[in-house]
Design a protein around this motif. Structure first.
Motif, PDB file in Angstrom:
ATOM      1  N   ARG A 266      55.599  13.141  25.029  1.00 37.12           N
ATOM      2  CA  ARG A 266      55.660  14.219  24.044  1.00 37.12           C
ATOM      3  C   ARG A 266      56.309  13.783  22.731  1.00 37.12           C
ATOM      4  O   ARG A 266      57.166  12.896  22.706  1.00 37.12           O
ATOM      5  CB  ARG A 266      56.437  15.418  24.607  1.00 37.12           C
ATOM      6  N   ASN A 267      55.845  14.444  21.656  1.00 39.29           N
ATOM      7  CA  ASN A 267      56.490  14.338  20.342  1.00 39.29           C
ATOM      8  C   ASN A 267      56.583  12.902  19.835  1.00 39.29           C
ATOM      9  O   ASN A 267      57.616  12.457  19.353  1.00 39.29           O
ATOM     10  CB  ASN A 267      57.876  14.984  20.383  1.00 39.29           C
ATOM     11  N   ARG A 268      55.478  12.176  19.971  1.00 38.62           N
ATOM     12  CA  ARG A 268      55.399  10.818  19.434  1.00 38.62           C
ATOM     13  C   ARG A 268      54.107  10.679  18.653  1.00 38.62           C
ATOM     14  O   ARG A 268      53.101  11.311  18.972  1.00 38.62           O
ATOM     15  CB  ARG A 268      55.444   9.780  20.563  1.00 38.62           C
ATOM     16  N   SER A 269      54.132   9.830  17.605  1.00 36.96           N
ATOM     17  CA  SER A 269      52.915   9.603  16.825  1.00 36.96           C
ATOM     18  C   SER A 269      51.884   8.834  17.645  1.00 36.96           C
ATOM     19  O   SER A 269      50.679   8.989  17.467  1.00 36.96           O
ATOM     20  CB  SER A 269      53.233   8.847  15.542  1.00 36.96           C
ATOM     21  N   GLU A 270      52.360   7.989  18.579  1.00 37.92           N
ATOM     22  CA  GLU A 270      51.481   7.270  19.502  1.00 37.92           C
ATOM     23  C   GLU A 270      51.733   7.832  20.900  1.00 37.92           C
ATOM     24  O   GLU A 270      52.793   7.598  21.486  1.00 37.92           O
ATOM     25  CB  GLU A 270      51.757   5.771  19.470  1.00 37.92           C
ATOM     26  N   THR A 271      50.784   8.586  21.421  1.00 34.54           N
ATOM     27  CA  THR A 271      50.993   9.345  22.646  1.00 34.54           C
ATOM     28  C   THR A 271      50.075   8.854  23.761  1.00 34.54           C
ATOM     29  O   THR A 271      48.879   9.166  23.752  1.00 34.54           O
ATOM     30  CB  THR A 271      50.729  10.843  22.401  1.00 34.54           C
ATOM     31  N   PRO A 272      50.572   8.120  24.738  1.00 36.32           N
ATOM     32  CA  PRO A 272      49.756   7.821  25.910  1.00 36.32           C
ATOM     33  C   PRO A 272      49.643   9.071  26.793  1.00 36.32           C
ATOM     34  O   PRO A 272      50.563   9.886  26.848  1.00 36.32           O
ATOM     35  CB  PRO A 272      50.534   6.710  26.619  1.00 36.32           C
ATOM     36  N   PHE A 273      48.511   9.231  27.448  1.00 38.23           N
ATOM     37  CA  PHE A 273      48.356  10.349  28.378  1.00 38.23           C
ATOM     38  C   PHE A 273      47.442   9.932  29.517  1.00 38.23           C
ATOM     39  O   PHE A 273      46.645   8.993  29.411  1.00 38.23           O
ATOM     40  CB  PHE A 273      47.818  11.600  27.667  1.00 38.23           C
ATOM     41  N   ARG A 274      47.562  10.617  30.629  1.00 37.97           N
ATOM     42  CA  ARG A 274      46.694  10.351  31.778  1.00 37.97           C
ATOM     43  C   ARG A 274      46.554  11.610  32.616  1.00 37.97           C
ATOM     44  O   ARG A 274      47.497  12.416  32.720  1.00 37.97           O
ATOM     45  CB  ARG A 274      47.212   9.183  32.616  1.00 37.97           C
ATOM     46  N   LEU A 275      45.386  11.790  33.170  1.00 40.02           N
ATOM     47  CA  LEU A 275      45.131  12.861  34.131  1.00 40.02           C
ATOM     48  C   LEU A 275      45.084  12.223  35.506  1.00 40.02           C
ATOM     49  O   LEU A 275      44.204  11.397  35.790  1.00 40.02           O
ATOM     50  CB  LEU A 275      43.818  13.570  33.812  1.00 40.02           C
ATOM     51  N   LEU A 276      46.039  12.598  36.364  1.00 39.70           N
ATOM     52  CA  LEU A 276      46.181  11.996  37.679  1.00 39.70           C
ATOM     53  C   LEU A 276      45.633  12.936  38.760  1.00 39.70           C
ATOM     54  O   LEU A 276      45.484  14.141  38.539  1.00 39.70           O
ATOM     55  CB  LEU A 276      47.657  11.698  37.965  1.00 39.70           C
ATOM     56  N   SER A 281      48.720   9.548  42.530  1.00 44.63           N
ATOM     57  CA  SER A 281      48.597   8.163  42.961  1.00 44.63           C
ATOM     58  C   SER A 281      47.533   7.382  42.197  1.00 44.63           C
ATOM     59  O   SER A 281      47.515   6.139  42.244  1.00 44.63           O
ATOM     60  CB  SER A 281      48.282   8.113  44.465  1.00 44.63           C
ATOM     61  N   ALA A 282      46.622   8.075  41.496  1.00 45.95           N
ATOM     62  CA  ALA A 282      45.527   7.392  40.799  1.00 45.95           C
ATOM     63  C   ALA A 282      45.051   8.258  39.643  1.00 45.95           C
ATOM     64  O   ALA A 282      45.134   9.490  39.695  1.00 45.95           O
ATOM     65  CB  ALA A 282      44.372   7.106  41.762  1.00 45.95           C
ATOM     66  N   PRO A 283      44.538   7.629  38.579  1.00 41.27           N
ATOM     67  CA  PRO A 283      44.098   8.395  37.410  1.00 41.27           C
ATOM     68  C   PRO A 283      42.628   8.803  37.463  1.00 41.27           C
ATOM     69  O   PRO A 283      41.770   8.050  37.907  1.00 41.27           O
ATOM     70  CB  PRO A 283      44.339   7.411  36.259  1.00 41.27           C
ATOM     71  N   HIS A 284      42.366  10.019  36.994  1.00 43.22           N
ATOM     72  CA  HIS A 284      40.991  10.428  36.706  1.00 43.22           C
ATOM     73  C   HIS A 284      40.591   9.943  35.314  1.00 43.22           C
ATOM     74  O   HIS A 284      39.431   9.585  35.085  1.00 43.22           O
ATOM     75  CB  HIS A 284      40.858  11.947  36.773  1.00 43.22           C
ATOM     76  N   LEU A 285      41.549   9.950  34.392  1.00 46.31           N
ATOM     77  CA  LEU A 285      41.313   9.391  33.064  1.00 46.31           C
ATOM     78  C   LEU A 285      42.635   8.919  32.496  1.00 46.31           C
ATOM     79  O   LEU A 285      43.716   9.362  32.898  1.00 46.31           O
ATOM     80  CB  LEU A 285      40.631  10.403  32.131  1.00 46.31           C
ATOM     81  N   GLU A 286      42.543   7.987  31.554  1.00 43.14           N
ATOM     82  CA  GLU A 286      43.717   7.474  30.836  1.00 43.14           C
ATOM     83  C   GLU A 286      43.351   7.378  29.358  1.00 43.14           C
ATOM     84  O   GLU A 286      42.197   7.099  29.026  1.00 43.14           O
ATOM     85  CB  GLU A 286      44.131   6.100  31.356  1.00 43.14           C
ATOM     86  N   GLY A 287      44.332   7.602  28.500  1.00 41.36           N
ATOM     87  CA  GLY A 287      44.013   7.533  27.083  1.00 41.36           C
ATOM     88  C   GLY A 287      45.245   7.443  26.207  1.00 41.36           C
ATOM     89  O   GLY A 287      46.383   7.372  26.688  1.00 41.36           O
ATOM     90  N   SER A 288      44.968   7.457  24.918  1.00 39.53           N
ATOM     91  CA  SER A 288      46.043   7.428  23.923  1.00 39.53           C
ATOM     92  C   SER A 288      45.633   8.312  22.765  1.00 39.53           C
ATOM     93  O   SER A 288      44.442   8.387  22.404  1.00 39.53           O
ATOM     94  CB  SER A 288      46.314   6.003  23.445  1.00 39.53           C
ATOM     95  N   LEU A 289      46.624   8.967  22.172  1.00 35.54           N
ATOM     96  CA  LEU A 289      46.405   9.854  21.032  1.00 35.54           C
ATOM     97  C   LEU A 289      47.309   9.372  19.896  1.00 35.54           C
ATOM     98  O   LEU A 289      48.520   9.236  20.084  1.00 35.54           O
ATOM     99  CB  LEU A 289      46.721  11.290  21.404  1.00 35.54           C
ATOM    100  N   SER A 290      46.699   9.088  18.735  1.00 32.69           N
ATOM    101  CA  SER A 290      47.448   8.624  17.573  1.00 32.69           C
ATOM    102  C   SER A 290      47.290   9.633  16.450  1.00 32.69           C
ATOM    103  O   SER A 290      46.180   9.972  16.067  1.00 32.69           O
ATOM    104  CB  SER A 290      46.937   7.260  17.104  1.00 32.69           C
ATOM    105  N   ARG A 291      48.413  10.099  15.906  1.00 27.48           N
ATOM    106  CA  ARG A 291      48.387  11.068  14.808  1.00 27.48           C
ATOM    107  C   ARG A 291      48.539  10.345  13.470  1.00 27.48           C
ATOM    108  O   ARG A 291      49.278   9.371  13.362  1.00 27.48           O
ATOM    109  CB  ARG A 291      49.496  12.096  14.967  1.00 27.48           C
ATOM    110  N   GLY A 292      47.848  10.871  12.464  1.00 32.16           N
ATOM    111  CA  GLY A 292      47.997  10.321  11.127  1.00 32.16           C
ATOM    112  C   GLY A 292      47.058   9.190  10.826  1.00 32.16           C
ATOM    113  O   GLY A 292      46.278   8.757  11.638  1.00 32.16           O
TER     114      GLY A 292
END
Length: 292
Positions: A266-276, A281-292
């Protein structure tokens, strides 16, 4: 030779193209990147506030706003994607393709009611250990300026000369939980509901029986619904997504009905995220969100 299909105000009708895809049983076989033609299609004068926008917000969980969801142009351009992949010159079967990644680069938020020009083309065909990969590159322009760009990466699985083996597989580490967390509920009808609003009526998403016909134990959520719903949850927690880049890789199928865990920094310009999955134990998806 590059071939471009042109449309005004709306794209081609989906139902006849799906019928064409089901009848194209002769497509398939072994192919390489050089076999993929340079196809493109565009629509001019596309309104963003279509009748489906409200339903799309509801299905994906986006808040009511004067700004369009960041994933909305994907829906507007989806008929162009199907047009390209059902073209007589396109050698791969539509039903044999797997959506493995999606990257969206938004220069600024798109206003509800804004008129766009959409262009989609096939690009970046590459031979890999898993098979043949390519992108559908989509651009949304307003007043002559590209303000939104998307790379949807698809895979056509086929064995390599080495049998598709790329060395010894390593056991993946368990995904880490991050500072933000939310529960993701995928009801049993979400595949049908998202399919109706998006136009993506792939049988693997619609019903357990149709999914079994394609080798799945039951139907799975659309990758783009999972991505959109995750972004909607993060947007509610951390504020609107305006000038952002969101890069996502689709991993294990999200069977429905099902429960997942979204976790993000949370609250970062570079935000990693994943749906587990349910037990994280395992990801359905993984990603990154960059603002600006």
């Amino acid at each position: 030779m590059n071939q471009t299909a042109h449309y005004r105000f709306s794209g081609p009708a989906l139902l006849p193209m799906y019928g064409k895809a089901l009848l194209a049983s002769s497509k398939g076989g072994r192919h390489c990147a050089a076999d993929i033609p340079e196809l493109s299609a565009d629509i001019e004068g596309v309104r963003t506030d279509t009748a489906e926008l409200r339903r799309y917000r509801e299905v994906c969980g986006f808040m009511t706003s004067s700004l369009c969801p960041i994933t909305w142009p994907h829906i507007l351009a989806f008929p162009l994607h199907i047009r390209l992949m059902t073209d007589a010159a396109f050698p791969l079967p539509l039903m044999g393709l797997v959506h493995i990644g999606n990257r969206i680069e938004q220069q600024r938020a798109i206003r509800q009611g804004e008129t766009l020009e959409l262009q989609a083309r096939i690009a970046n065909a590459t031979d890999t250990d898993r098979g043949l990969e390519f992108d559908i590159l989509t651009e949304a322009s307003s007043s002559g300026h590209v303000i939104w760009k998307e790379y949807s990466t698809l895979l056509y699985r086929q064995p390599t000369e080495s049998g598709g083996k790329s060395g010894k597989k390593q056991t993946p580490e368990a995904p880490q939980m991050l500072s933000g967390q939310a529960t993701v509920q995928a009801p049993g009808n979400i595949g049908y509901r998202y399919g109706r609003v998006s136009g993506d009526m792939n049988p693997i998403h619609l019903h357990p029986l149709s999914a079994k016909a394609f080798g799945f134990p039951r139907n799975i959520a659309h990758g783009m619904w999972s991505k959109a719903h995750c972004l909607a949850l993060m947007e509610k927690a951390d504020g609107p997504l305006e000038a952002v880049t969101v890069d996502t890789q689709f991993k294990k199928p999200f069977f429905i009905p099902g429960t997942g865990i979204l976790t993000w920094e949370r609250n970062r310009s570079e935000t990693p995220f994943r749906l587990l999955n349910r037990d994280a134990s395992a990801p359905h998806l993984e990603g990154s969100l960059s603002r600006g």
